[in-house]
Design an enzyme around this catalytic site. Structure first.
Site, PDB file in Angstrom:
ATOM      1  CD  GLU A 164      -3.504   2.511  -8.170  1.00 55.74           C
ATOM      2  OE1 GLU A 164      -4.374   3.461  -8.294  1.00 55.74           O
ATOM      3  OE2 GLU A 164      -2.802   2.175  -7.911  1.00 55.74           O
ATOM      4  CE  LYS A 215      -0.468  -3.416 -16.897  1.00 51.45           C
ATOM      5  NZ  LYS A 215      -1.089  -2.879 -15.622  1.00 51.45           N
TER       6      LYS A 215
HETATM    7  N1  PSU Z   1      -0.086   0.490 -14.014  1.00 58.78           N
HETATM    8  C1  PSU Z   1      -0.919   0.046 -13.990  1.00 58.78           C
HETATM    9  N2  PSU Z   1      -2.296  -0.233 -12.716  1.00 58.78           N
HETATM   10  C2  PSU Z   1      -2.626   0.770 -12.779  1.00 58.78           C
HETATM   11  C3  PSU Z   1      -2.214   1.987 -12.873  1.00 58.78           C
HETATM   12  C4  PSU Z   1      -0.813   2.071 -13.150  1.00 58.78           C
HETATM   13  O1  PSU Z   1       0.157  -1.248 -14.034  1.00 58.78           O
HETATM   14  O2  PSU Z   1      -3.754   1.229 -12.848  1.00 58.78           O
HETATM   15  C5  PSU Z   1      -2.797   3.734 -12.273  1.00 58.78           C
HETATM   16  C6  PSU Z   1      -2.105   3.409 -11.418  1.00 58.78           C
HETATM   17  O3  PSU Z   1      -3.073   4.251 -10.438  1.00 58.78           O
HETATM   18  C7  PSU Z   1      -1.148   4.797 -11.650  1.00 58.78           C
HETATM   19  C8  PSU Z   1      -1.538   5.624 -12.718  1.00 58.78           C
HETATM   20  O4  PSU Z   1      -0.581   5.851 -10.950  1.00 58.78           O
HETATM   21  O5  PSU Z   1      -2.087   3.782 -13.738  1.00 58.78           O
HETATM   22  C9  PSU Z   1      -0.522   6.386 -13.343  1.00 58.78           C
HETATM   23  O6  PSU Z   1      -0.827   7.584 -14.871  1.00 58.78           O
HETATM   24  P1  PSU Z   1      -0.316   7.997 -15.216  1.00 58.78           P
HETATM   25  O7  PSU Z   1       0.381   7.820 -16.930  1.00 58.78           O
HETATM   26  O8  PSU Z   1      -1.195   8.840 -16.323  1.00 58.78           O
HETATM   27  O9  PSU Z   1       0.055   8.999 -14.390  1.00 58.78           O
END
Ligand code: PSU
Ligand code: MN
Length: 304
Positions: free
Chosen positions: A25, A160
């Protein structure tokens, strides 16, 4: 290949020859880590995948196409673009493509792109999930919806603890997403190997993972599989210290009124500050480890 997709010749060749390919990604590059560590990490991940005998395909949106595999120039734009790079999940993809915008793909959007390209295995750091306090905010990452519907294996180090891990696992269960532990019976908590929460099944090798993937998809059970791969023991951070940092990061985000798609990047940056950069070092170690395991799974899958 879909007309919106633009694979590099290397990726196109590998897919045509049924050789193993691993999707990576780009949100973690543009919004998950600071420059220049983000660029170094993006390159290191590609090197890990290659060293393990597979072809890396980092995914992002540039100039009206979904790029499957990025050259140096594209990687550079994503790593240095900062806020000019959009964070793209499922809902954002059509808007960014139609506008010709520069965008980094989240887990959800990367899964969509990988599926369209015919890539079955994807390595990331952590997935989005159910946020703490979701019972009032309704903040549940679109990553979970995507895991429910799009047939890609996502290798991660769990999620996390900025998230509510029990609720995240409940949603995955409801939506029919198998959660496999790689060498563990416990769902890992990103910076630490343990969360006290069970996975659905422990796999001790990549052949077993590939068997489960093949079986699910042959049954016509569309949707993803989450392969949770714990951070290497030597890179683990102290769980209590992280919990304190997470609580502070959440309080800071709340005080600043951060919401929606900005919350995850904001929390990641706050954690890095609060841990004096140790969270970043751990993040890089675990994501490299995930790239290696994903290459193994892709290889096992292409050998069948
Ligand atoms: N969690 C992490 N590192 C990240 C992300 C999530 O520990 O970089 C990023 C990933 O790209 C994930 C996105 O798909 O954040 C999720 O964002 P949201 O919570 O806005 O859906
Ligand atoms: Mn959200």
């Amino acid at each position: 290949m879909h007309s919106f997709l633009l694979p590099t010749p290397e990726v196109a060749d590998a897919l045509a020859g049924n050789r193993p390919v691993v999707a990576l990604e780009s949100t973690v590059i543009s919004h998950g880590m600071p420059y220049p560590r983000n660029l170094e990490t993006a390159r290191a991940l590609e090197a890990e995948v290659r060293a393990a005998g597979a072809v890396p395909a980092t995914i992002a949106v540039l100039d009206g196409r979904i790029r499957i595999g990025l050259d140096d120039g594209a990687l550079d734009r994503l790593a240095t673009g900062g806020h000019a790079v959009r964070k793209l999940s499922r809902r954002d993809l059509p808007i960014a493509l139609a506008a010709g915008a520069l965008g980094a793909t989240t887990v959800a959007a990367t899964m969509i792109a990988a599926r369209l390209a015919g890539i079955a295995v994807f390595a990331t750091g952590g997935i989005g999930g159910v946020h703490r306090g979701a019972e009032t905010s309704f903040d549940v990452s679109a990553d979970l919806e995507e895991l429910a519907r799009t047939s890609v294996c996502v290798v991660c180090a769990g999620a996390k603890s900025i998230l509510d891990l029990p609720k995240t696992l409940e949603v995955l269960e409801t939506r029919g997403v198998p959660v496999l532990g790689f060498g563990t019976a416990e769902f890992p908590a990103f910076y630490s190997r343990r969360s006290g929460l069970p996975v659905d099944h422990r796999c001790d090798n990549v052949t077993e993972v590939a068997d489960i993937l093949r079986t699910k998809w042959r049954l016509g059970l569309e949707g993803g599989v989450l392969l949770a791969n714990p951070i290497p023991a030597g890179d683990e951070l102290d769980a209590d210290a992280m919990e304190t940092a997470v609580a502070q990061a959440l309080a800071d985000a709340e005080a600043k009124g951060i919401k929606g798609k900005d919350i995850t990047p904001h929390l990641l940056a706050a954690l890095e500050r609060l841990t004096g950069g140790r969270s970043l070092t751990a993040n890089i170690a675990l994501i490299r480890n995930n790239a290696r395991v994903a290459a193994g799974v892709a290889t096992a899958l292409s050998n069948s």
